[in-house]
Scaffold this motif. Structure first.
Motif, PDB file in Angstrom:
ATOM      1  N   CYS A 141       0.829  -1.206   0.000  1.00 48.45           N
ATOM      2  CA  CYS A 141       0.000   0.000   0.000  1.00 48.45           C
ATOM      3  C   CYS A 141       0.864   1.257   0.000  1.00 48.45           C
ATOM      4  O   CYS A 141       0.565   2.231  -0.701  1.00 48.45           O
ATOM      5  N   ILE A 142       1.933   1.241   0.784  1.00 45.74           N
ATOM      6  CA  ILE A 142       2.842   2.389   0.828  1.00 45.74           C
ATOM      7  C   ILE A 142       3.487   2.609  -0.533  1.00 45.74           C
ATOM      8  O   ILE A 142       3.554   3.730  -1.040  1.00 45.74           O
ATOM      9  N   ARG A 143       3.946   1.509  -1.139  1.00 48.65           N
ATOM     10  CA  ARG A 143       4.590   1.626  -2.451  1.00 48.65           C
ATOM     11  C   ARG A 143       3.606   2.096  -3.517  1.00 48.65           C
ATOM     12  O   ARG A 143       3.949   2.897  -4.397  1.00 48.65           O
TER      13      ARG A 143
ATOM     14  N   ASP B 239       9.706   7.682  -9.719  1.00 50.60           N
ATOM     15  CA  ASP B 239      10.200   8.185 -11.005  1.00 50.60           C
ATOM     16  C   ASP B 239      11.132   9.382 -10.816  1.00 50.60           C
ATOM     17  O   ASP B 239      12.149   9.514 -11.509  1.00 50.60           O
ATOM     18  N   LYS B 240      10.778  10.250  -9.891  1.00 52.58           N
ATOM     19  CA  LYS B 240      11.523  11.496  -9.721  1.00 52.58           C
ATOM     20  C   LYS B 240      12.253  11.593  -8.383  1.00 52.58           C
ATOM     21  O   LYS B 240      12.960  12.567  -8.126  1.00 52.58           O
TER      22      LYS B 240
ATOM     23  N   GLU C 159       1.998   6.340  -7.234  1.00 49.45           N
ATOM     24  CA  GLU C 159       0.976   7.203  -7.821  1.00 49.45           C
ATOM     25  C   GLU C 159       1.400   8.673  -7.810  1.00 49.45           C
ATOM     26  O   GLU C 159       0.961   9.457  -8.654  1.00 49.45           O
ATOM     27  N   ARG C 160       2.251   9.028  -6.871  1.00 47.68           N
ATOM     28  CA  ARG C 160       2.687  10.418  -6.732  1.00 47.68           C
ATOM     29  C   ARG C 160       4.037  10.677  -7.406  1.00 47.68           C
ATOM     30  O   ARG C 160       4.633  11.739  -7.227  1.00 47.68           O
TER      31      ARG C 160
END
Length: 301
Positions: A195-197, A207-208, A202-203
């Motif tokens: 769930c944390i991952r 990626d960044k 999603e945010r």
């Protein structure tokens, strides 16, 4: 010796040979909060009267007569035998060895005049903050039962309810539901780390994101935990530890290793580790190598 039968209206009927010391100082009642119903030098008579009045007035009836408490107050837990009186619970070890022994007794219970206590991590924390060395034997220490009962009665984060430990509480201890609950998400059936991952992904954090910035964030969170501990703020401690776990989960993902693997790796190492507690910290045993032995020999020479 004179024995006194006292009555705390709406609470209890009890017997003591030291009203001020036992009822006022130890149990915490003011003089206008109780009445003396009878006094007698015959401990058998006063014990029988206590039992009779407890039944007639609808109070909790003591399992043992007052006179019998002096014959055997010892209660056997798992590996430790404690001594329980009307006011105190005494542990058979000095304070510096108590926490380790209590950890071995997790889930065990003992009954007092103020309710049935269950040993949990929270109980242990309270005991270690309030335990006192016996004035008669430095190898023994004790707590006041009523004070422990009051703590749990007013603490919203308590694990038990004084008076009667709920069956659900015992099941959570015995079946390790605390761990199971922590590993699952309240909103779904997934593992909490998944769930944390999912939240982080999603945010765009993976990626960044950058491991260095997550490390800085981790230092901020551990600093908040430290401040919360100094303030004894349970809510903030819980919040800080939770935030730190979230950061660690994301940090592990950013370096390409699931946090579960990190935890398993650490546990595989510590589960085989031996050592001892020194000043509140576990210090692992150091292996003696041939280099170490030669150094020792040189110093002796």
């Amino acid at each position: 010796m004179m024995y006194y039968l006292y009555h705390v209206p709406g609470k209890k009927i009890g017997v003591t040979n030291d009203v001020e010391g036992r009822v006022v100082r130890q149990q915490g009642y003011d003089w206008d909060e109780f009445d003396i119903l009878a006094m007698d030098e015959d401990i058998s008579h006063i014990s029988d009267l206590e039992l009779e009045l407890q039944k007639k007035m609808g109070y909790r009836v003591d399992e043992k007569l007052y006179k019998d408490l002096f014959n055997n107050n010892n209660k056997q837990l798992n590996n430790m035998k404690i001594n329980v009186t009307e006011a105190t619970t005494t542990f058979p070890c000095p304070i510096n060895k108590l926490k380790g022994q209590l950890m071995d007794e997790l889930g065990m219970q003992w009954e007092t005049e103020h309710g049935e206590f269950t040993i949990t991590n929270q109980t242990i924390n309270w005991i270690m903050a309030n335990v006192k060395t016996s004035m008669y034997n430095k190898d023994r220490c004790y707590i006041y039962n009523k004070a422990l009962a009051k703590f749990f009665d007013h603490d919203p984060h308590r694990n038990i309810t004084i008076g009667a430990t709920h069956k659900a509480d015992l099941e959570r201890i015995n079946e390790k539901h605390f761990y199971k609950k922590a590993m699952s998400c309240n909103d779904c059936e997934e593992n909490i780390f998944d769930c944390i991952r999912g939240w982080a992904n999603e945010r765009g954090l993976y990626d960044k994101g950058d491991p260095k910035t997550q490390y800085i964030k981790l230092m901020e969170e551990t600093g908040e935990i430290g401040r919360a501990i100094l303030k004894n703020d349970t809510d903030e401690i819980i919040d800080g530890i939770g935030d730190a776990v979230v950061v660690l989960t994301n940090l592990a993902e950013l370096v390409g290793v699931p946090i579960e693997e990190c935890i398993q790796e650490a546990y595989d190492v510590i589960s085989k580790r031996t050592g001892k507690m020194v000043n509140g910290t576990f210090v692992k045993d150091q292996p003696i190598t041939s280099y170490g032995r030669s150094n020792i020999t040189k110093r002796k020479l």
